[in-house]
Write a protein that holds these residues in place. Structure first.
Motif, PDB file in Angstrom:
ATOM      1  N   GLN A  51      48.137  41.952  39.215  1.00 56.93           N
ATOM      2  CA  GLN A  51      49.474  42.131  39.778  1.00 56.93           C
ATOM      3  C   GLN A  51      49.848  41.106  40.835  1.00 56.93           C
ATOM      4  O   GLN A  51      50.994  40.705  40.928  1.00 56.93           O
ATOM      5  N   MET A  52      48.884  40.757  41.680  1.00 56.53           N
ATOM      6  CA  MET A  52      49.214  39.958  42.861  1.00 56.53           C
ATOM      7  C   MET A  52      48.127  38.930  43.100  1.00 56.53           C
ATOM      8  O   MET A  52      47.219  39.157  43.883  1.00 56.53           O
ATOM      9  N   PRO A  53      48.177  37.803  42.402  1.00 51.44           N
ATOM     10  CA  PRO A  53      47.099  36.826  42.526  1.00 51.44           C
ATOM     11  C   PRO A  53      46.838  36.442  43.992  1.00 51.44           C
ATOM     12  O   PRO A  53      47.790  36.260  44.754  1.00 51.44           O
ATOM     13  N   PHE A  54      45.603  36.367  44.333  1.00 46.94           N
ATOM     14  CA  PHE A  54      45.118  35.963  45.671  1.00 46.94           C
ATOM     15  C   PHE A  54      45.316  37.014  46.754  1.00 46.94           C
ATOM     16  O   PHE A  54      44.969  36.788  47.906  1.00 46.94           O
ATOM     17  N   TYR A  55      45.891  38.169  46.385  1.00 43.57           N
ATOM     18  CA  TYR A  55      45.978  39.265  47.346  1.00 43.57           C
ATOM     19  C   TYR A  55      44.643  39.989  47.305  1.00 43.57           C
ATOM     20  O   TYR A  55      44.461  40.903  46.514  1.00 43.57           O
ATOM     21  N   TYR A  56      43.668  39.533  48.076  1.00 48.76           N
ATOM     22  CA  TYR A  56      42.424  40.288  48.188  1.00 48.76           C
ATOM     23  C   TYR A  56      41.593  39.861  49.380  1.00 48.76           C
ATOM     24  O   TYR A  56      41.081  40.699  50.105  1.00 48.76           O
ATOM     25  N   ILE A  57      41.526  38.528  49.593  1.00 51.97           N
ATOM     26  CA  ILE A  57      40.804  38.051  50.768  1.00 51.97           C
ATOM     27  C   ILE A  57      41.467  38.646  52.015  1.00 51.97           C
ATOM     28  O   ILE A  57      40.839  38.819  53.056  1.00 51.97           O
ATOM     29  N   ASP A  58      42.742  38.975  51.846  1.00 52.24           N
ATOM     30  CA  ASP A  58      43.517  39.593  52.934  1.00 52.24           C
ATOM     31  C   ASP A  58      42.791  40.788  53.549  1.00 52.24           C
ATOM     32  O   ASP A  58      42.788  40.975  54.760  1.00 52.24           O
ATOM     33  N   TYR A  59      42.187  41.613  52.677  1.00 54.70           N
ATOM     34  CA  TYR A  59      41.489  42.802  53.182  1.00 54.70           C
ATOM     35  C   TYR A  59      40.277  42.428  54.026  1.00 54.70           C
ATOM     36  O   TYR A  59      39.935  43.116  54.981  1.00 54.70           O
ATOM     37  N   THR A  60      39.615  41.331  53.643  1.00 54.07           N
ATOM     38  CA  THR A  60      38.412  40.958  54.392  1.00 54.07           C
ATOM     39  C   THR A  60      38.781  40.315  55.730  1.00 54.07           C
ATOM     40  O   THR A  60      38.110  40.557  56.732  1.00 54.07           O
ATOM     41  N   LEU A  61      39.860  39.524  55.725  1.00 52.41           N
ATOM     42  CA  LEU A  61      40.327  38.938  56.992  1.00 52.41           C
ATOM     43  C   LEU A  61      40.782  40.052  57.929  1.00 52.41           C
ATOM     44  O   LEU A  61      40.438  40.077  59.114  1.00 52.41           O
ATOM     45  N   ALA A  62      41.548  40.981  57.375  1.00 55.49           N
ATOM     46  CA  ALA A  62      42.079  42.075  58.192  1.00 55.49           C
ATOM     47  C   ALA A  62      40.963  42.994  58.673  1.00 55.49           C
ATOM     48  O   ALA A  62      40.989  43.489  59.799  1.00 55.49           O
ATOM     49  N   GLN A  63      39.955  43.216  57.813  1.00 50.42           N
ATOM     50  CA  GLN A  63      38.842  44.084  58.220  1.00 50.42           C
ATOM     51  C   GLN A  63      38.119  43.494  59.427  1.00 50.42           C
ATOM     52  O   GLN A  63      37.709  44.224  60.338  1.00 50.42           O
ATOM     53  N   THR A  64      37.994  42.176  59.422  1.00 51.59           N
ATOM     54  CA  THR A  64      37.353  41.499  60.553  1.00 51.59           C
ATOM     55  C   THR A  64      38.155  41.731  61.839  1.00 51.59           C
ATOM     56  O   THR A  64      37.591  41.865  62.918  1.00 51.59           O
ATOM     57  N   CYS A  65      39.469  41.807  61.692  1.00 49.33           N
ATOM     58  CA  CYS A  65      40.318  42.104  62.853  1.00 49.33           C
ATOM     59  C   CYS A  65      40.264  43.592  63.202  1.00 49.33           C
ATOM     60  O   CYS A  65      40.202  43.963  64.378  1.00 49.33           O
ATOM     61  N   ALA A  66      40.261  44.440  62.192  1.00 50.71           N
ATOM     62  CA  ALA A  66      40.251  45.882  62.432  1.00 50.71           C
ATOM     63  C   ALA A  66      38.963  46.308  63.137  1.00 50.71           C
ATOM     64  O   ALA A  66      38.976  47.168  64.027  1.00 50.71           O
ATOM     65  N   PHE A  67      37.838  45.698  62.755  1.00 52.78           N
ATOM     66  CA  PHE A  67      36.582  45.992  63.451  1.00 52.78           C
ATOM     67  C   PHE A  67      36.698  45.639  64.935  1.00 52.78           C
ATOM     68  O   PHE A  67      36.126  46.312  65.787  1.00 52.78           O
ATOM     69  N   GLN A  68      37.438  44.577  65.231  1.00 56.85           N
ATOM     70  CA  GLN A  68      37.619  44.194  66.646  1.00 56.85           C
ATOM     71  C   GLN A  68      38.410  45.272  67.386  1.00 56.85           C
ATOM     72  O   GLN A  68      38.097  45.614  68.521  1.00 56.85           O
ATOM     73  N   PHE A  69      39.444  45.816  66.739  1.00 56.53           N
ATOM     74  CA  PHE A  69      40.195  46.910  67.357  1.00 56.53           C
ATOM     75  C   PHE A  69      39.299  48.134  67.546  1.00 56.53           C
ATOM     76  O   PHE A  69      39.386  48.852  68.536  1.00 56.53           O
ATOM     77  N   TRP A  70      38.466  48.381  66.562  1.00 57.36           N
ATOM     78  CA  TRP A  70      37.537  49.515  66.630  1.00 57.36           C
ATOM     79  C   TRP A  70      36.630  49.393  67.858  1.00 57.36           C
ATOM     80  O   TRP A  70      36.458  50.345  68.637  1.00 57.36           O
ATOM     81  N   MET A  71      36.079  48.170  68.061  1.00 54.93           N
ATOM     82  CA  MET A  71      35.209  47.929  69.206  1.00 54.93           C
ATOM     83  C   MET A  71      35.975  48.080  70.513  1.00 54.93           C
ATOM     84  O   MET A  71      35.491  48.688  71.471  1.00 54.93           O
TER      85      MET A  71
END
Ligand code: ZN
Length: 569
Positions: A487-507
């Motif tokens: 459906q959305m080519p290249f829409y996936y690395i987005d989750y890993t970049l965002a997860q790296t940021c979300a973990f920072q918010f978690w900390m």
């Protein structure tokens, strides 16, 4: 309509936009932009044109949503087909308008008014379209729809009953290993039976996208794909470097987690179907969907004033369709109706812990969209996807203090699973991304070669995966179940970049709740007014591309996991 008035989703006005009428209206705006004597004149014209686009986007989103809610509803299908069919024409009209802005002699003044993101978005958008590709865009939409129809219509026999793909989900995490394995066999039998059809759809999509790219003057689809994703501040090189960091720093930790899991489950060897985290099965939310929503409402009132108001609105105006049922499109997403300043949450609750993460995740998207409703420009309502996933994935963590409401005595188990699952996801996310780069670099590859490539990448990113004797995934076809790839080519690395940021918010939420929340809320309100790297900066986070960022984040996460003995949970 006044914004305070309570109107339910079903009462919102919907209509079909008439393309020719819209073209005339927009041509009027183009004349006004071209003939403007002042920046102010252009600014007010752009805002008026935005209102026209808000109507179109809202109705198109409603048509698409109504179909997703019931793919067997002929009337809903006709409305969605209508909006699909006019998409390229509407894009052409928007393109003409954008060209007029791009040619403006008042660009400096426009930039002063709205920042330069707006003009950059337009510049990039213009590079993704030409009237020559209109028919190909229509074909692309048709192929996407074929994938949806095929996968949403799956009827899979299991233990004497029929299930769709989402409905089969709970059996994949059953505490009985045999049930888990057989349910995956049932799933993969369906994929095996439909493998040729799915390959054909994808093969056509890849070749078509390549042709679109070449027609627009690109070497292949990759550069165009990045521009379609609105990525103005990084490219494939930065992404490749990030994937490498995942291989170096995350893959070894995931392997350690797998070993720990063997110990927890008391198994000598883990197969693909041993996805559960605890011997007794994974934690399940306690209570009916109605009960869970009530708890979520109380939770959002306690979290902050703004989330309380937001969630009341979602409930009172019936802006959520949460539970899986027959004929409903699989997956979860958040959409919005900018004319009404309202978001909408769609998901497929199936009784697993995922019901809660999907609710908090999509609520994160919806809360961001609602929080940026006062952004002046329609194109600032949503950020690009890697930034948008920060809002959703961080919301999964900001709601942690209330997880007891949903999981009771299983709360700590849920948290362990949530963190280890989020970390273990990173290599899979990178694998899907790497695969797509290869696919679009090699548009002539055969379906068999694609599967071989998938297996090769799997051994790099997911080296411990073992499918046992289940044939279909062993042939390398498992990616066919990943709808983003279609459906959305290249829409996936987005989750890993965002997860790296979300973990920072978690900390940071552990250290200073108030500060973490105010940084998050500021990020939400900024919407899409800045590109990804600048939004990350605005939120006070470290940029995932920066060397060392991922390493230090996963080190902290890994320490937290090490500090927990799952057997004691
Ligand atoms: Zn999301």
């Amino acid at each position: 309509r006044t914004k305070e008035e309570i109107m339910k989703y079903s009462e919102l006005h919907y209509e079909r936009i008439d393309v020719e009428k819209n073209r005339k209206v927009m041509e009027g705006f183009v004349d006004r932009i071209s003939g403007a004597d002042s920046a102010d004149e252009q600014i007010s014209t752009i805002l008026e044109a935005n209102d026209t686009s808000r109507e179109y986007q809202s109705y198109a989103a409603m048509a698409s949503l109504n179909f997703s809610r019931d793919i067997n509803d002929e009337k809903a299908k006709a409305e969605k087909d209508y909006y699909d069919s006019i998409g390229p024409d509407m894009q052409e009209i928007g393109d003409i308008f954008d060209k007029a802005i791009n040619d403006s002699e008042f660009k400096n003044e426009l930039s002063k008014e709205w920042g330069d993101t707006f003009l950059k978005q337009i510049e990039m958008g213009l590079k993704t379209f030409d009237p020559q590709i209109k028919d190909m865009l229509k074909q692309e939409t048709e192929l996407r729809n074929e994938y949806t129809t095929l996968t949403a219509g799956a009827k899979i026999q299991f233990e004497g009953k029929n299930y769709n793909l989402a409905g089969l989900g709970p059996f994949h995490s059953d505490q009985d290993r045999d049930v888990r394995k057989r349910s995956y066999e049932a799933r993969f039998n369906w994929f095996s039976e439909n493998a040729d059809a799915l390959d054909q759809i994808y093969d056509k999509l890849v070749k078509l996208r390549h042709k679109i790219a070449v027609t627009l003057g690109y070497e292949n689809f990759i550069e165009l794909g990045y521009m379609r994703m609105g990525r103005s501040d990084y490219g494939p090189n930065e992404v490749a470097n990030f994937r490498k960091q995942i291989v170096d720093h995350v893959v070894p930790i995931v392997k350690k987690l797998q070993d720990k899991k063997k110990d927890i489950l008391g198994l000598d060897h883990l197969y693909f179907y041993d996805g559960i985290n605890f011997k007794e099965g994974d934690p399940k939310p306690k209570g009916t969907p109605e009960h869970l929503v009530k708890e979520a409402q109380a939770m959002y009132h306690e979290l902050s004033k703004e989330t309380g108001e937001f969630f009341d609105m979602m409930v009172n105006e019936e802006l959520m369709d949460l539970v899986n049922r027959d004929g409903k499109r699989p997956g979860g997403f958040c959409t919005s109706f900018p004319k009404y300043d309202r978001p909408y949450i769609f998901s497929n609750f199936n009784g697993t812990d995922h019901d809660i993460t999907v609710l908090t995740h999509e609520a994160g998207h919806a809360f961001q969209c609602y929080s940026s409703r006062n952004q002046p420009l329609l194109s600032y309502l949503w950020p690009t996807y890697e930034a948008a996933e920060i809002h959703s994935m961080s919301m999964e963590f900001f709601t942690w203090p209330w997880m007891e409401k949903f999981f009771k005595e299983d709360t700590e188990r849920f948290k362990y699973k949530h963190v280890s699952g989020s970390l273990s996801f990173l290599p899979y996310g990178a694998c899907v991304d790497h695969f797509q780069h290869w696919v679009y670099e090699n548009p002539e590859a055969t379906p068999k070669q694609r599967n071989e490539k998938w297996l090769e990448l799997e051994s790099m990113y997911l080296p411990t995966r073992d499918y046992d004797d289940i044939e279909f995934p062993k042939t390398g076809g498992i990616w066919q179940g990943q709808l983003h790839i279609y459906q959305m080519p290249f829409y996936y690395i987005d989750y890993t970049l965002a997860q790296t940021c979300a973990f920072q918010f978690w900390m940071r939420n552990e250290q200073d709740k108030e500060k973490a929340w105010s940084d998050y809320y500021r990020l939400c309100k900024a919407g899409g007014s800045l590109p990804f790297t600048e939004l990350v900066e605005l939120a006070g986070l470290e940029l995932p591309f920066k060397d060392g960022c991922l390493e230090s984040v996963v080190e902290h996460v890994s320490q937290w996991l090490d500090g927990i003995d799952p057997k004691e949970l």
